[in-house]
Design an enzyme around this catalytic site. Structure first.
Site, PDB file in Angstrom:
ATOM      1  N   ARG A   1      24.196 -10.241  19.156  1.00 22.83           N
ATOM      2  CA  ARG A   1      24.020 -11.332  19.184  1.00 22.83           C
ATOM      3  C   ARG A   1      22.804 -11.838  18.479  1.00 22.83           C
ATOM      4  O   ARG A   1      21.755 -11.191  18.340  1.00 22.83           O
ATOM      5  CB  ARG A   1      23.753 -11.864  20.655  1.00 22.83           C
ATOM      6  CG  ARG A   1      24.954 -11.694  21.463  1.00 22.83           C
ATOM      7  CD  ARG A   1      25.944 -12.918  21.129  1.00 22.83           C
ATOM      8  NE  ARG A   1      27.099 -13.110  21.824  1.00 22.83           N
ATOM      9  CZ  ARG A   1      28.162 -12.718  21.648  1.00 22.83           C
ATOM     10  NH1 ARG A   1      28.327 -11.735  20.663  1.00 22.83           N
ATOM     11  NH2 ARG A   1      29.265 -12.818  22.405  1.00 22.83           N
TER      12      ARG A   1
ATOM     13  N   GLY B   1      32.940 -10.151  13.631  1.00 20.67           N
ATOM     14  CA  GLY B   1      33.101  -9.086  14.250  1.00 20.67           C
ATOM     15  C   GLY B   1      34.666  -8.694  14.721  1.00 20.67           C
ATOM     16  O   GLY B   1      35.148  -7.361  14.659  1.00 20.67           O
TER      17      GLY B   1
ATOM     18  N   GLU C   1      23.542 -20.043  15.491  1.00 21.63           N
ATOM     19  CA  GLU C   1      24.956 -20.153  14.698  1.00 21.63           C
ATOM     20  C   GLU C   1      25.796 -21.264  15.136  1.00 21.63           C
ATOM     21  O   GLU C   1      25.507 -21.655  16.671  1.00 21.63           O
ATOM     22  CB  GLU C   1      25.709 -18.843  14.786  1.00 21.63           C
ATOM     23  CG  GLU C   1      25.876 -18.545  16.317  1.00 21.63           C
ATOM     24  CD  GLU C   1      26.844 -17.138  16.065  1.00 21.63           C
ATOM     25  OE1 GLU C   1      26.199 -16.161  15.787  1.00 21.63           O
ATOM     26  OE2 GLU C   1      27.883 -17.063  16.548  1.00 21.63           O
TER      27      GLU C   1
ATOM     28  N   ARG D   1      18.677   1.844  27.980  1.00 18.58           N
ATOM     29  CA  ARG D   1      18.283   1.923  29.421  1.00 18.58           C
ATOM     30  C   ARG D   1      18.707   3.115  30.177  1.00 18.58           C
ATOM     31  O   ARG D   1      18.078   3.634  31.027  1.00 18.58           O
ATOM     32  CB  ARG D   1      18.107   0.865  29.910  1.00 18.58           C
ATOM     33  CG  ARG D   1      16.915  -0.381  29.580  1.00 18.58           C
ATOM     34  CD  ARG D   1      16.945  -1.571  30.524  1.00 18.58           C
ATOM     35  NE  ARG D   1      18.501  -2.043  29.855  1.00 18.58           N
ATOM     36  CZ  ARG D   1      18.639  -3.489  30.391  1.00 18.58           C
ATOM     37  NH1 ARG D   1      18.021  -3.994  31.304  1.00 18.58           N
ATOM     38  NH2 ARG D   1      19.779  -3.987  30.306  1.00 18.58           N
TER      39      ARG D   1
ATOM     40  N   PHE E   1      23.977   1.831  23.587  1.00 17.02           N
ATOM     41  CA  PHE E   1      24.993   2.934  23.600  1.00 17.02           C
ATOM     42  C   PHE E   1      26.200   2.762  24.226  1.00 17.02           C
ATOM     43  O   PHE E   1      26.709   3.542  25.110  1.00 17.02           O
ATOM     44  CB  PHE E   1      24.349   4.386  23.928  1.00 17.02           C
ATOM     45  CG  PHE E   1      24.866   5.285  23.076  1.00 17.02           C
ATOM     46  CD1 PHE E   1      25.012   5.319  21.466  1.00 17.02           C
ATOM     47  CD2 PHE E   1      25.274   6.429  23.772  1.00 17.02           C
ATOM     48  CE1 PHE E   1      25.450   6.508  21.198  1.00 17.02           C
ATOM     49  CE2 PHE E   1      26.009   7.628  23.195  1.00 17.02           C
ATOM     50  CZ  PHE E   1      25.765   7.425  21.897  1.00 17.02           C
TER      51      PHE E   1
ATOM     52  N   ARG F   1      30.374   0.986  24.274  1.00 19.14           N
ATOM     53  CA  ARG F   1      31.781   1.434  23.604  1.00 19.14           C
ATOM     54  C   ARG F   1      31.506   1.093  22.205  1.00 19.14           C
ATOM     55  O   ARG F   1      32.019   1.956  21.199  1.00 19.14           O
ATOM     56  CB  ARG F   1      32.897   0.442  24.086  1.00 19.14           C
ATOM     57  CG  ARG F   1      33.271   1.000  25.325  1.00 19.14           C
ATOM     58  CD  ARG F   1      34.333   0.275  26.102  1.00 19.14           C
ATOM     59  NE  ARG F   1      33.550  -1.092  26.549  1.00 19.14           N
ATOM     60  CZ  ARG F   1      33.573  -1.626  27.846  1.00 19.14           C
ATOM     61  NH1 ARG F   1      34.390  -1.115  28.671  1.00 19.14           N
ATOM     62  NH2 ARG F   1      32.780  -2.355  28.353  1.00 19.14           N
ATOM     63  N   ILE F   2      31.124  -0.165  21.766  1.00 19.34           N
ATOM     64  CA  ILE F   2      31.015  -0.250  20.437  1.00 19.34           C
ATOM     65  C   ILE F   2      30.072   0.524  19.495  1.00 19.34           C
ATOM     66  O   ILE F   2      30.273   0.891  18.319  1.00 19.34           O
ATOM     67  CB  ILE F   2      30.705  -1.844  19.940  1.00 19.34           C
ATOM     68  CG1 ILE F   2      31.697  -2.874  20.846  1.00 19.34           C
ATOM     69  CG2 ILE F   2      30.318  -2.344  18.691  1.00 19.34           C
ATOM     70  CD1 ILE F   2      31.543  -4.371  20.839  1.00 19.34           C
TER      71      ILE F   2
ATOM     72  N   HIS G   1      29.973 -14.481  11.969  1.00 17.60           N
ATOM     73  CA  HIS G   1      30.614 -14.096  13.231  1.00 17.60           C
ATOM     74  C   HIS G   1      32.012 -13.348  13.177  1.00 17.60           C
ATOM     75  O   HIS G   1      32.895 -13.938  13.688  1.00 17.60           O
ATOM     76  CB  HIS G   1      30.536 -15.010  14.377  1.00 17.60           C
ATOM     77  CG  HIS G   1      30.214 -14.561  15.811  1.00 17.60           C
ATOM     78  ND1 HIS G   1      29.455 -15.091  16.677  1.00 17.60           N
ATOM     79  CD2 HIS G   1      30.825 -13.299  16.181  1.00 17.60           C
ATOM     80  CE1 HIS G   1      29.687 -14.295  17.826  1.00 17.60           C
ATOM     81  NE2 HIS G   1      30.345 -13.269  17.495  1.00 17.60           N
TER      82      HIS G   1
ATOM     83  N   THR H   1      25.461  -6.720  14.751  1.00 21.39           N
ATOM     84  CA  THR H   1      26.616  -7.602  15.291  1.00 21.39           C
ATOM     85  C   THR H   1      26.723  -7.952  16.448  1.00 21.39           C
ATOM     86  O   THR H   1      27.804  -7.938  17.262  1.00 21.39           O
ATOM     87  CB  THR H   1      27.773  -6.322  15.040  1.00 21.39           C
ATOM     88  OG1 THR H   1      27.612  -5.023  15.498  1.00 21.39           O
ATOM     89  CG2 THR H   1      28.138  -5.973  13.487  1.00 21.39           C
TER      90      THR H   1
END
Ligand code: 8YV
Length: 321
Positions: free
Chosen positions: A240, A289, A269, A178, A155, A157-158, A287, A238
């Site tokens: 890893r 994002g 990847e 966590r 949870f 920024r993104i 990739h 989005t």
């Protein structure tokens, strides 16, 4: 003499030009991931290396004797490809580029959610293959998002920016992290904290991954977790590729244990598991994002600002080691 810096890949022109005003810049002309031997050699030749996610900077490279490099200005938010402990032990500062890619990455998470829920990739492939036979009431029926629950793993920024966007589509927000967010952050997004990843997986209609990569989160999404998810659920990644056990995901998508997945990152990847490519209910992006000109330029400028502070004898704002 200006500091000598190596950009391991091509960066947007405006950033390269900006850096050249201050530094003795080398841009590796091959624009491909550098090998361990090339990175080791660069350690002795430059004052700074500016790597990307495709450059693996492990302990053996960072501990090279007589290194000249004093700072790694990573072009990206995630830095699991750099061994931070080895960097610290070698007295090398590491910085990243948070914040500036938040919106672009959150946009992409929403794009994947929409593509997967509305079967957009399947539709486009059908049309381009000349196989569209015309409108009919039961053609390529997807699922609506309004009224459904978005579960966010992590949870930061993104994740929060993804939540803000998702609320406009009528999704309710739950998260597992966590560290619980402050009450005002939860209130602003009407986000419910869930005590376990298992509970989040079992109760979400869309499960979107926003945790860091690295050993601590490796295969967090595995057969056991996928088995808890709803058969109508969509997984979005989005973050890893390593967070998901791809073999388990392929099994879940094939058997109908979950409905669909939208993936921007992959375990190996740029190699993508052929099992994923064969699945119609997997939306696969390379990739992308942070891949807007604005964002990649801002990322480069953020690296430049970190280098500027470092070489002025100050602590860079985005120091992570
Ligand atoms: C970057 C990313 O493009 O910033 C990150 O963590 O995953 C991408 O948006 C990539 O890391 C470049 O190094």
């Amino acid at each position: 003499m200006p500091p000598k810096i190596l950009l391991t890949r091509r960066w947007p022109d405006a950033v390269e030009a900006h850096l050249r005003q201050r530094y003795d810049v080398t841009v590796d002309p091959s624009d491909r991931p550098l090998s361990a031997a090339e990175l080791t050699e660069a350690m002795g030749r430059y004052d700074a290396i500016c790597p990307t996610v495709t450059d693996r900077l492990g302990a053996a490279i960072l501990a090279v004797p007589n290194a000249r490099v004093r700072i790694l200005g990573n072009f990206g938010a995630g830095f699991e490809h750099i061994d931070l402990e080895a960097a610290k032990a070698a007295g090398i500062v590491v910085t990243n580029t948070p914040d500036v890619l938040t919106d672009a990455t959150a946009d992409l998470a929403i794009l994947l959610m929409l593509m997967a829920s509305r079967r957009a990739g399947e539709g486009e492939r059908e049309l381009r293959a000349g196989q569209w036979t015309g409108w009919r009431p039961t053609h390529l029926l997807g699922q609506g998002l309004a009224g459904k629950r978005l579960g966010l793993v992590g949870f930061g920024r993104i994740a929060q920016a993804t939540a803000a966007r998702a609320r406009a589509f009528g999704l309710s927000i739950a998260y597992y992290s966590r560290r619980r967010a402050d009450a005002d952050v939860e209130a602003a997004l009407d986000a419910t904290h869930v005590d376990s990843l298992e509970e989040l997986a079992a109760t979400s209609d869309v499960l979107s991954l926003h945790c860091p990569g690295g050993p601590a989160t490796r295969h967090l999404v595995n057969a056991a977790l996928l088995a808890r998810m709803k058969p109508t659920a969509i997984l979005v990644n989005t973050a890893r590729g390593t967070v998901v056990n791809e073999a388990d995901l392929i099994a879940a998508l094939s058997s109908g244990a979950i409905a669909a997945a939208g993936l921007d990152v992959f375990e190996g990847e740029p190699a993508v598991n052929p099992g994923l490519i064969a699945l119609p209910n997997a939306v696969l992006l390379p990739h992308l994002g942070s891949a807007t000109l604005e964002t990649r330029t801002a990322m480069g400028m953020r690296v430049a600002a970190n280098l500027d502070r470092f070489f002025a004898g100050e602590v860079p704002h985005d120091r992570v080691a």
